[in-house]
Motif scaffolding. Sequence first.
Motif, PDB file in Angstrom:
ATOM      1  N   LYS A 193      -5.929 -22.556   9.687  1.00  0.00           N
ATOM      2  CA  LYS A 193      -7.316 -22.831  10.096  1.00  0.00           C
ATOM      3  C   LYS A 193      -8.307 -22.624   8.964  1.00  0.00           C
ATOM      4  N   GLY A 194      -7.829 -22.009   7.875  1.00  0.00           N
ATOM      5  CA  GLY A 194      -8.706 -21.778   6.716  1.00  0.00           C
ATOM      6  C   GLY A 194      -9.557 -20.540   6.861  1.00  0.00           C
ATOM      7  N   ASP A 195      -9.225 -19.652   7.825  1.00  0.00           N
ATOM      8  CA  ASP A 195     -10.030 -18.430   7.849  1.00  0.00           C
ATOM      9  C   ASP A 195      -9.244 -17.164   7.502  1.00  0.00           C
ATOM     10  N   PHE A 196      -8.368 -17.326   6.540  1.00  0.00           N
ATOM     11  CA  PHE A 196      -7.617 -16.173   6.039  1.00  0.00           C
ATOM     12  C   PHE A 196      -8.399 -15.549   4.879  1.00  0.00           C
ATOM     13  N   ALA A 197      -8.858 -14.316   5.073  1.00  0.00           N
ATOM     14  CA  ALA A 197      -9.660 -13.675   4.014  1.00  0.00           C
ATOM     15  C   ALA A 197      -9.205 -12.230   3.812  1.00  0.00           C
ATOM     16  N   PRO A 198      -8.151 -12.050   3.036  1.00  0.00           N
ATOM     17  CA  PRO A 198      -7.612 -10.698   2.846  1.00  0.00           C
ATOM     18  C   PRO A 198      -8.454  -9.880   1.869  1.00  0.00           C
ATOM     19  N   ASN A 199      -8.222  -8.563   1.893  1.00  0.00           N
ATOM     20  CA  ASN A 199      -8.816  -7.693   0.888  1.00  0.00           C
ATOM     21  C   ASN A 199      -7.949  -7.823  -0.374  1.00  0.00           C
ATOM     22  N   GLN A 200      -8.535  -8.430  -1.422  1.00  0.00           N
ATOM     23  CA  GLN A 200      -7.722  -8.739  -2.613  1.00  0.00           C
ATOM     24  C   GLN A 200      -7.655  -7.602  -3.620  1.00  0.00           C
ATOM     25  N   SER A 201      -8.142  -6.425  -3.232  1.00  0.00           N
ATOM     26  CA  SER A 201      -7.982  -5.338  -4.202  1.00  0.00           C
ATOM     27  C   SER A 201      -7.153  -4.193  -3.632  1.00  0.00           C
ATOM     28  N   LYS A 202      -6.752  -4.339  -2.372  1.00  0.00           N
ATOM     29  CA  LYS A 202      -5.973  -3.239  -1.773  1.00  0.00           C
ATOM     30  C   LYS A 202      -4.492  -3.601  -1.694  1.00  0.00           C
ATOM     31  N   LEU A 203      -3.693  -2.763  -2.317  1.00  0.00           N
ATOM     32  CA  LEU A 203      -2.240  -2.970  -2.274  1.00  0.00           C
ATOM     33  C   LEU A 203      -1.573  -1.626  -2.079  1.00  0.00           C
ATOM     34  N   ALA A 204      -0.552  -1.583  -1.251  1.00  0.00           N
ATOM     35  CA  ALA A 204       0.114  -0.297  -1.014  1.00  0.00           C
ATOM     36  C   ALA A 204       1.621  -0.421  -1.178  1.00  0.00           C
ATOM     37  N   HIS A 205       2.037  -0.675  -2.422  1.00  0.00           N
ATOM     38  CA  HIS A 205       3.479  -0.751  -2.679  1.00  0.00           C
ATOM     39  C   HIS A 205       3.937   0.590  -3.260  1.00  0.00           C
ATOM     40  N   THR A 206       4.861   1.245  -2.572  1.00  0.00           N
ATOM     41  CA  THR A 206       5.222   2.599  -3.017  1.00  0.00           C
ATOM     42  C   THR A 206       6.709   2.771  -3.307  1.00  0.00           C
ATOM     43  N   HIS A 207       7.542   1.855  -2.841  1.00  0.00           N
ATOM     44  CA  HIS A 207       8.980   2.115  -2.997  1.00  0.00           C
ATOM     45  C   HIS A 207       9.436   1.971  -4.447  1.00  0.00           C
ATOM     46  N   GLU A 208      10.639   2.435  -4.727  1.00  0.00           N
ATOM     47  CA  GLU A 208      11.174   2.437  -6.089  1.00  0.00           C
ATOM     48  C   GLU A 208      11.121   1.037  -6.695  1.00  0.00           C
ATOM     49  N   GLY A 209      10.607   0.982  -7.915  1.00  0.00           N
ATOM     50  CA  GLY A 209      10.641  -0.269  -8.663  1.00  0.00           C
ATOM     51  C   GLY A 209       9.615  -1.291  -8.212  1.00  0.00           C
ATOM     52  N   SER A 210       8.623  -0.860  -7.432  1.00  0.00           N
ATOM     53  CA  SER A 210       7.599  -1.811  -6.979  1.00  0.00           C
ATOM     54  C   SER A 210       6.327  -1.636  -7.818  1.00  0.00           C
ATOM     55  N   ILE A 211       5.332  -2.518  -7.566  1.00  0.00           N
ATOM     56  CA  ILE A 211       4.122  -2.458  -8.408  1.00  0.00           C
ATOM     57  C   ILE A 211       3.470  -1.075  -8.408  1.00  0.00           C
ATOM     58  N   GLY A 212       3.555  -0.370  -7.286  1.00  0.00           N
ATOM     59  CA  GLY A 212       2.892   0.932  -7.222  1.00  0.00           C
ATOM     60  C   GLY A 212       3.770   2.088  -7.702  1.00  0.00           C
ATOM     61  N   ASN A 213       5.011   1.805  -8.021  1.00  0.00           N
ATOM     62  CA  ASN A 213       5.945   2.875  -8.400  1.00  0.00           C
ATOM     63  C   ASN A 213       6.995   2.273  -9.339  1.00  0.00           C
TER      64      ASN A 213
END
Length: 444
Positions: free
Chosen positions: A393-413
Amino acid sequence: MKLWQKEVGNKKEVESFTIGRDPEFDMILAPFDVLGSMAHAQMLSSIGLLTKTENETLQKGLKAIYFEIEKGQFQIAPGVEDVHSQVEFLLTERFGEVGKKLHSGRSRNDQVLVDLKLYYRAAIRELVEETSILFDLLLQLAEKHKDDLMPGYTHTQLAMPSSFGLWFSSIAEGLSEDLGLLKAAFDLSNKNPLGSAAGYGSSFPLNRTMTTDLLGFADLHHNVINAQNSRGKTERTLSFAMAGIAASLNRMASDCCIFMNQHFAFISFPDELTTGSSIMPHKKNPDVFELIRAKTNQIQAIPNTVNLLLTNTTTGYHRDLQLLKEEIFPGLTSLKSCLEMSTFMLKSIRVRQGILQDPFYKHLFSVEVVNELVLKGVPFRDAYKQVGGAIEKGDFAPNQSKLAHTHEGSIGNLNLTEIRSKMGKVVQSFDFNQMDKAILSLIS
Ligand code: ARG
């Protein structure tokens, strides 16, 4: 004149065809040929085939040749077939009879084999060193850019958020795995073939354990036929290991080419590291990465040629084996320079920040939003549909600065400590000390 020449020489056509480009590559083997001869002479003296004085003369003479090679004063004279002949001729010319005694219990077949193994050990060491330097730089860059997000792709299509930290350290961890393959090649190179002679041993009571120790090999190929058959097997394993590192560099270089493209503009390099065009004044081309890509592709072709050179060769020495040098030697030099240039370029890489802030990249966050819904209790399939509908529908508006990757080998860890320790372990597993100590005591 050939070492093996009896009365009639062979036709010059045959001579030049069989020698081919060998002298060029034999120059690289020269210092190792001398080391092998030093160990062989000491062993011959220990079993009474050379007197103490004869051995001393040979050791002194060989040492002199070793330093002439180091100073660039050695050459394979025109008409001399190979490095093995050249060294023997020099010794005979300078010291007479004793030079002619050195070849007892030896054939050029095991002589070239031992030269090759000594050379490969040294070349592998350089690859390990250059790979480690690049690895350290990649981990530094990963640490520095761990919060700099970039798009992750599958099928070259936008997929999920990634980061420069994740990208740099993926190359680093890959290189640590490539060294595992190189260790297998090192182990094969680190076995003594000397004493296998033409491939069937000798009636002299050779002490093969002694030359193994003198040359700092970890072990010997016990079976003399197997020792001879290790020519080719060593090169096959080494070429696969080289291809492994080459493939990692190839992917890095291809990534750099695309990330430098104006449509992406994720990374850039100082002007002096890019190249211009003779017609288009605006050009800053990634020629270095393109050539790394091409050269690493050439290197990845080596296992194929090595396999073909070996196909259907029966047990024992074959002249075919000589051509392995033409594949492996330039490949080793090329791989080393690709590693050096990768480090050289990446030292100056500039990373664009805030890339994922652009709404253009909002779809990368679709899985993040699905997962948030799942955490709130919505079943995954329903959450997937809900987000899919919003996108349609074109109304997808995520928060583009919040990420919660914590597992081994991911962007946050990123697990950089673990990756570093993995590399440390594999580098430690190469025992260069033993070879250094042995070589040093031969030449000092
Ligand atoms: N140039 C030769 C090679 O690399 C040296 C050994 C020669 N042995 C022989 N039997 N022709 O294989």
